[in-house]
Design a protein around this motif. Structure first.
Motif, short mmCIF file in Angstrom:
data_model
loop_
_atom_site.label_atom_id
_atom_site.label_comp_id
_atom_site.label_asym_id
_atom_site.label_seq_id
_atom_site.Cartn_x
_atom_site.Cartn_y
_atom_site.Cartn_z
N ASP A 1 7.86 -14.23 5.59
CA ASP A 1 8.29 -14.11 4.19
C ASP A 1 7.11 -14.29 3.24
OD1 ASP A 1 11.70 -15.25 3.50
OD2 ASP A 1 10.86 -13.30 3.93
N ILE A 2 6.24 -15.27 3.57
CA ILE A 2 5.08 -15.51 2.73
C ILE A 2 4.19 -14.27 2.71
CG2 ILE A 2 2.96 -16.87 2.48
CD1 ILE A 2 4.47 -19.26 3.57
N ASP A 3 3.93 -13.70 3.91
CA ASP A 3 3.09 -12.50 4.00
C ASP A 3 3.67 -11.37 3.16
OD1 ASP A 3 2.16 -12.97 7.50
OD2 ASP A 3 1.35 -13.80 5.65
N GLU A 4 4.99 -11.20 3.27
CA GLU A 4 5.64 -10.11 2.53
C GLU A 4 5.56 -10.34 1.03
OE1 GLU A 4 9.59 -9.34 3.79
OE2 GLU A 4 9.97 -7.81 2.26
N MET A 5 5.81 -11.63 0.61
CA MET A 5 5.74 -11.93 -0.82
C MET A 5 4.30 -11.81 -1.35
SD MET A 5 8.71 -12.40 -2.04
CE MET A 5 9.31 -11.18 -0.89
N GLU A 6 3.30 -12.21 -0.52
CA GLU A 6 1.89 -12.08 -0.91
C GLU A 6 1.55 -10.61 -1.16
OE1 GLU A 6 -0.08 -16.06 -0.52
OE2 GLU A 6 -0.46 -14.19 -1.57
N LEU A 7 2.00 -9.74 -0.23
CA LEU A 7 1.71 -8.32 -0.35
C LEU A 7 2.36 -7.73 -1.59
CD1 LEU A 7 0.56 -5.68 0.81
CD2 LEU A 7 2.68 -5.44 2.13
N LYS A 8 3.65 -8.03 -1.79
CA LYS A 8 4.37 -7.47 -2.94
C LYS A 8 3.81 -7.99 -4.25
CE LYS A 8 8.69 -6.50 -0.48
NZ LYS A 8 10.12 -6.81 -0.37
N HIS A 9 3.52 -9.31 -4.29
CA HIS A 9 2.96 -9.88 -5.50
C HIS A 9 1.60 -9.27 -5.80
CE1 HIS A 9 0.62 -13.05 -7.70
NE2 HIS A 9 1.67 -12.93 -8.49
N GLY A 10 0.79 -9.08 -4.74
CA GLY A 10 -0.53 -8.49 -4.93
C GLY A 10 -0.44 -7.06 -5.45
N ASN A 11 0.52 -6.28 -4.92
CA ASN A 11 0.69 -4.91 -5.38
C ASN A 11 1.09 -4.86 -6.85
OD1 ASN A 11 0.07 -3.89 -2.89
ND2 ASN A 11 2.17 -3.71 -2.20
N ILE A 12 2.02 -5.73 -7.23
CA ILE A 12 2.47 -5.78 -8.63
C ILE A 12 1.32 -6.18 -9.55
CG2 ILE A 12 4.03 -6.94 -10.24
CD1 ILE A 12 6.02 -7.20 -7.91
N LYS A 13 0.59 -7.23 -9.13
CA LYS A 13 -0.48 -7.75 -9.97
C LYS A 13 -1.61 -6.74 -10.11
CE LYS A 13 -3.13 -11.97 -10.75
NZ LYS A 13 -3.43 -13.33 -10.24
N SER A 14 -2.01 -6.10 -8.99
CA SER A 14 -3.12 -5.14 -9.06
C SER A 14 -2.75 -3.94 -9.92
CB SER A 14 -3.52 -4.69 -7.65
OG SER A 14 -2.49 -3.94 -7.05
N ALA A 15 -1.49 -3.48 -9.80
CA ALA A 15 -1.05 -2.35 -10.64
C ALA A 15 -1.07 -2.76 -12.11
CB ALA A 15 0.35 -1.90 -10.22
#
Length: 486
Positions: A285-299
């Motif tokens: 779950d942490i890995d998935e949230m890290e990836l999604k949060h990173g995608n949102i933040k970078s965009a």
């Protein structure tokens, strides 16, 4: 004064923003994917050659290669422009002499705002005399550095048409969603088939829409960050719970260490095995949230930089991709999936020497995974049947429940009676139903006050044999030498 301006721009953008995450070097021929992640053209070529497909290295999204391969992917001209600005600022900050970009020999004294070139005095005269460039805005380097501090908007370079390279882009074709020049409006983007708008008006309107979408994106980023924090907390709590229950097991084992060492280790191994899968799911779950949060933040970072530093043409050239990406990210699922399922050690109340066990590990059960077996189709009056309840966790593993297992029966005379539930201490429970009256018995079984799937169980109780056929003998209709099969 100029050095202070450069430092400010460098701090706002940052050198990392201009680096490819594949080669970790400054972008060369940057290409932008629909997810708004940018990479070097050659890095993408190497990636496609190696994997046979185009998957974004940042967010793992798959894209179909356009006709023409990687070179046909849209170039990130906004990023290319930033890199050029960055290089010039870096040279200026380091005190290096700026060379004329036309002759590459003499020291530059002026800068053309439209062409974005530094020019020496000799090339400046030629630039002023050429019909195509004589109306360009020219500044001394000192004037240019001062203008960057006092009025940076006036320094935004004119964008020229990709097809008619001598014409300035002045319109936006809403039909094709591309910036165009005057010639384009006559040739390929003619009225009435195409609708044109002033480039700046279209950009201002889109900027307002983009700001509203970015606000929603920021809310989504906060939501993703909150759920990422929750996933981390679940992971931490599960780890702490595992350690806490392990300490309880060890404390009990130390009381009679010589006799219980083997049992102690068995329980610890089982406990860790139970928590291992739960912690693994929490970590996923942490890995998935890290990836999604990173995608949102970078965009969000890319779009905000585009909004603050891009010109109208650069802003509108990615309108379709930016809008699509923001909608994707806003509707993306960002809820943590892991559940905080505990496994609790319950010590045995009696002496170890009598039963040979320290205690048992009790877990949260998943009611939908629990089953009732050994249900008879019917009972003879006076007989009884043992129903078997099997309790399982969310993975389907048989576990000893933390919740209480209860059972009660509604007899044919409409009276209710509680039934004793025998705990087998292995994840199964026995419920004995006695057929005292003929009629239908309704047996309800619950775990933690929740009914087990399939309940209530209906068990018909009959008086005796339903029908007698024939009799022993040799006459017609009678059995000759009947035998009872075991």
């Amino acid at each position: 004064m100029a050095a202070a301006s450069e430092r400010k721009v460098l701090e706002e953008i940052g050198e990392d923003f201009l680096c490819c995450t594949i080669c970790l070097e400054q972008f060369k021929s940057p290409k932008i994917l629909p997810c708004l992640h940018t990479f070097c053209e050659q890095c993408l070529v190497t990636l496609v050659e190696k994997t046979g497909s185009l998957n974004c290295p940042e967010c793992r999204q798959h894209y179909q290669l356009p006709v023409g391969g990687v070179p046909a992917i849209k170039g990130n001209f906004f990023m290319s422009n930033l890199i050029e600005i960055f290089k010039k600022q870096l040279e200026s900050m380091q005190g290096r002499e700026i060379k004329c970009e036309a002759c590459q020999e003499n020291t530059a004294t002026h800068r053309c705002v439209e062409c974005k070139y530094y020019l020496c005095n000799i090339c400046l005269k030629a630039h002023r005399n050429l019909p195509l460039t004589r109306k360009h805005q020219l500044m001394t380097i000192g004037e240019y550095e001062t203008a960057k501090l006092t009025s940076p908007v006036t320094l935004r370079a004119v964008e020229y048409c990709n097809i008619h390279d001598q014409n300035e882009v002045k319109f936006y074709c809403e039909t094709c969603q591309v910036p165009v020049c005057t010639n384009c409006t006559i040739v390929k983007h003619r009225i009435p088939e195409h609708v044109h708008r002033d480039l700046k008006d279209a950009a201002d309107e889109y900027l307002t829409e983009l700001k509203a979408m970015v606000d929603k994106l920021k809310v989504k980023e906060q939501e993703a960050e909150k759920n990422k924090t929750l996933a981390k907390q679940i992971h931490t709590d599960l780890t702490e719970q595992c350690s806490r229950e392990e300490r309880k097991v060890r404390m009990k084992a130390q009381e009679i260490i010589k006799k219980i060492k083997r049992e102690e280790q068995r329980l610890i191994d089982e406990l860790k095995n139970n928590y291992k899968m739960k912690i693994k799911r929490a970590a996923a779950d942490i890995d998935e949230m890290e990836l999604k949060h990173g995608n949102i933040k970078s965009a969000g970072n890319y779009i905000e930089t585009l909004m603050h530093h891009g010109n109208a043409a650069q802003l509108l050239s990615t309108k379709g991709d930016v809008g699509t990406r923001i909608k994707q990210l806003i509707t993306m699922e960002t809820t943590a999936k892991a559940e905080q399922e505990e496994v609790i050690f319950t010590p045995n109340d009696v002496k170890f020497c009598e039963h040979g066990i320290l205690g048992i590990l009790k877990s949260d059960v998943c009611i939908s995974k629990c089953t009732v077996e050994n249900i008879p189709k019917q009972l003879l009056k006076g007989d009884s049947a043992d129903l078997l309840i099997t309790t399982r966790d969310s993975t389907g593993k048989q576990v000893i429940p933390k919740q209480q297992v209860k059972a009660k029966v509604r007899k044919p005379d409409a009276s209710w009676e509680d039934i004793n539930v025998v705990d087998n201490r292995d994840g199964t429970h026995r419920v004995r139903v006695a057929g005292q009256l003929d009629g239908k018995y309704q047996v309800t079984m619950t775990i933690g006050d929740q009914p087990i799937p399939g309940c209530p169980v209906i068990i018909p109780v009959i008086k005796g044999l339903v029908k007698t056929i024939g009799s022993q003998g040799s006459a017609e209709g009678q059995y000759n030498h009947p035998r009872v099969w075991p």
